[in-house]
Motif scaffolding. Structure first.
Motif, PDB file in Angstrom:
ATOM      1  N   ILE A   1      53.857  -6.388  -4.134  1.00 42.97           N
ATOM      2  CA  ILE A   1      54.752  -6.601  -5.271  1.00 42.97           C
ATOM      3  C   ILE A   1      54.268  -5.807  -6.470  1.00 42.97           C
ATOM      4  N   ASP A   2      52.955  -5.840  -6.713  1.00 43.70           N
ATOM      5  CA  ASP A   2      52.399  -5.081  -7.836  1.00 43.70           C
ATOM      6  C   ASP A   2      52.612  -3.585  -7.647  1.00 43.70           C
ATOM      7  N   ILE A   3      52.404  -3.116  -6.417  1.00 44.32           N
ATOM      8  CA  ILE A   3      52.581  -1.681  -6.144  1.00 44.32           C
ATOM      9  C   ILE A   3      54.033  -1.268  -6.366  1.00 44.32           C
ATOM     10  N   ARG A   4      54.959  -2.108  -5.870  1.00 43.74           N
ATOM     11  CA  ARG A   4      56.380  -1.787  -6.069  1.00 43.74           C
ATOM     12  C   ARG A   4      56.747  -1.819  -7.542  1.00 43.74           C
ATOM     13  N   ASN A   5      56.228  -2.805  -8.282  1.00 42.47           N
ATOM     14  CA  ASN A   5      56.527  -2.889  -9.715  1.00 42.47           C
ATOM     15  C   ASN A   5      55.971  -1.686 -10.468  1.00 42.47           C
ATOM     16  N   GLU A   6      54.744  -1.278 -10.100  1.00 38.35           N
ATOM     17  CA  GLU A   6      54.143  -0.114 -10.755  1.00 38.35           C
ATOM     18  C   GLU A   6      54.924   1.157 -10.438  1.00 38.35           C
ATOM     19  N   ALA A   7      55.380   1.271  -9.187  1.00 34.64           N
ATOM     20  CA  ALA A   7      56.164   2.445  -8.806  1.00 34.64           C
ATOM     21  C   ALA A   7      57.497   2.479  -9.554  1.00 34.64           C
TER      22      ALA A   7
ATOM     23  N   GLU B   1      60.362  -9.704   0.212  1.00 39.00           N
ATOM     24  CA  GLU B   1      60.300 -10.366  -1.081  1.00 39.00           C
ATOM     25  C   GLU B   1      59.723  -9.449  -2.152  1.00 39.00           C
ATOM     26  N   GLN B   2      60.395  -9.403  -3.295  1.00 39.96           N
ATOM     27  CA  GLN B   2      59.951  -8.539  -4.378  1.00 39.96           C
ATOM     28  C   GLN B   2      59.575  -9.320  -5.633  1.00 39.96           C
TER      29      GLN B   2
END
Length: 343
Positions: free
Chosen positions: A208-214, A60-61
């Protein structure tokens, strides 16, 4: 006077008493067995829910989808009557997701919840959001701390509720509320599983936050690369990106290509010393020595051999950069005669 059958009665009464005791013990054992079976089934259901949530965490993203799927799994697999998530947003708590046959209990509960409202500050939901600790009411019917919506909850068959904090970025972000139709539903073993579920969902929110920041960083790098590329290609002075270890040209702008008389396929990948349009050897050694010692070159006048054999002086500047994962330097030059001409 002799009582008929007295010896027989003396034997029968203890036997009857033993039989009653045995029946009571068997009944208790049966009840214990049924209770153990119910507890085992309950744990099995939430273990399955935990396993499904773990798989969901990996894919889930989006926060909305994560929370809604978590509620659905707790209802369909964990057999909760109601699963609901409230997400904190400043002084408000929004109902972000819910599932279950008892969802109508929330029809009269405001969303968002005003966390500073005295009427809701002592509710279990707000206490968990404020303190970040798990709370349980295993007999909601008789719970003196239950909120003003208890009557509707009881009418919908709710007998026990657990509130699980969800963290994000080190702070309490939301609370997962699980409702059951059986008093005493949330025993210690089940609560341990729910704590694991809360930790997994908290990890998912951080992920999710880490993926969004990346992704944001990737887009910023991409945009920066496009801006650099535009400026690089449009620059009116010769510019090149050169690999430091092997001194090979990795990129060249249009001005350099025009002055060298070569196209990209002929110039890229070649050593700087191998081209007709190149710095004279002794000046080139000076350039690389300064670059090695200081990490950059500033307004250094060097001699350039033109393709027609003429030698001209140019002012060089260079800066070390990382280009496509390689240690390179960006070099620019300007013809001294051109500069002195007033252009």
């Amino acid at each position: 006077m002799t009582i008929p059958y007295l010896p027989t009665l003396i034997l029968v009464i203890p036997l009857a008493a033993l039989l009653v005791i045995a029946l009571v013990l068997l009944r208790r054992r049966g009840q214990d067995y049924r209770l153990a079976k119910i507890q085992a089934e309950r744990l099995r259901n939430f273990l399955l829910a935990l396993a499904r949530s773990n798989r969901m965490v990996l894919c889930e993203q989006r926060e909305e989808q994560l929370l809604q799927e978590s509620c659905r799994i707790c209802v369909e697999t964990g057999h909760a009557l109601l699963a609901c998530v409230y997400v904190r947003d400043g002084d408000l708590a929004h109902r972000a997701a819910m599932a279950g046959p008892a969802s109508r209990v929330l029809e009269n509960v405001p969303s968002p919840l005003p966390l500073q409202d005295p009427d809701v500050q002592d509710s279990y939901t707000v206490r968990v959001l404020n303190k970040g600790v798990r709370l349980v009411s295993n007999d909601y019917v008789l719970d003196g701390q239950a909120g003003r919506w208890r009557e509707e909850a009881v009418a919908q068959g709710i007998r026990a509720i657990a509130w699980i904090p969800l963290h994000r970025g080190g702070s309490v972000h939301a609370v997962l509320m699980l409702c059951a139709g059986e008093r005493g539903f949330f025993d210690e073993e089940l609560l341990k599983l729910l704590d694991e579920l809360g930790a997994d969902l908290s990890f998912a929110l951080d992920s999710i936050d880490i993926r969004n920041e990346a992704e944001l960083a990737r887009l910023e790098v991409e945009a920066g690369h496009k801006r650099f590329r535009t400026l690089f290609d449009a620059a009116p002075v010769p510019m090149a990106i050169v690999s430091i270890p092997d001194r090979r040209i990795r990129e060249a702008n249009a001005t350099l290509l025009r002055l060298s008389g070569l196209d990209k396929s002929q110039l890229l990948g070649t050593e700087t010393a191998s081209n007709a349009y190149a710095i004279l050897p002794e000046d080139r050694d000076l350039f690389y020595r300064i670059l090695s010692e200081t990490g950059h070159v500033r307004d250094l006048v060097l001699r350039i051999r033109q393709p027609d054999g003429r030698v001209q002086r140019s002012v060089f500047n260079a800066e070390q950069i990382n280009y496509s994962g390689q240690a390179c330097f960006l070099v620019t030059s300007a013809n001294v005669e051109f500069m002195h001409s007033g252009h």
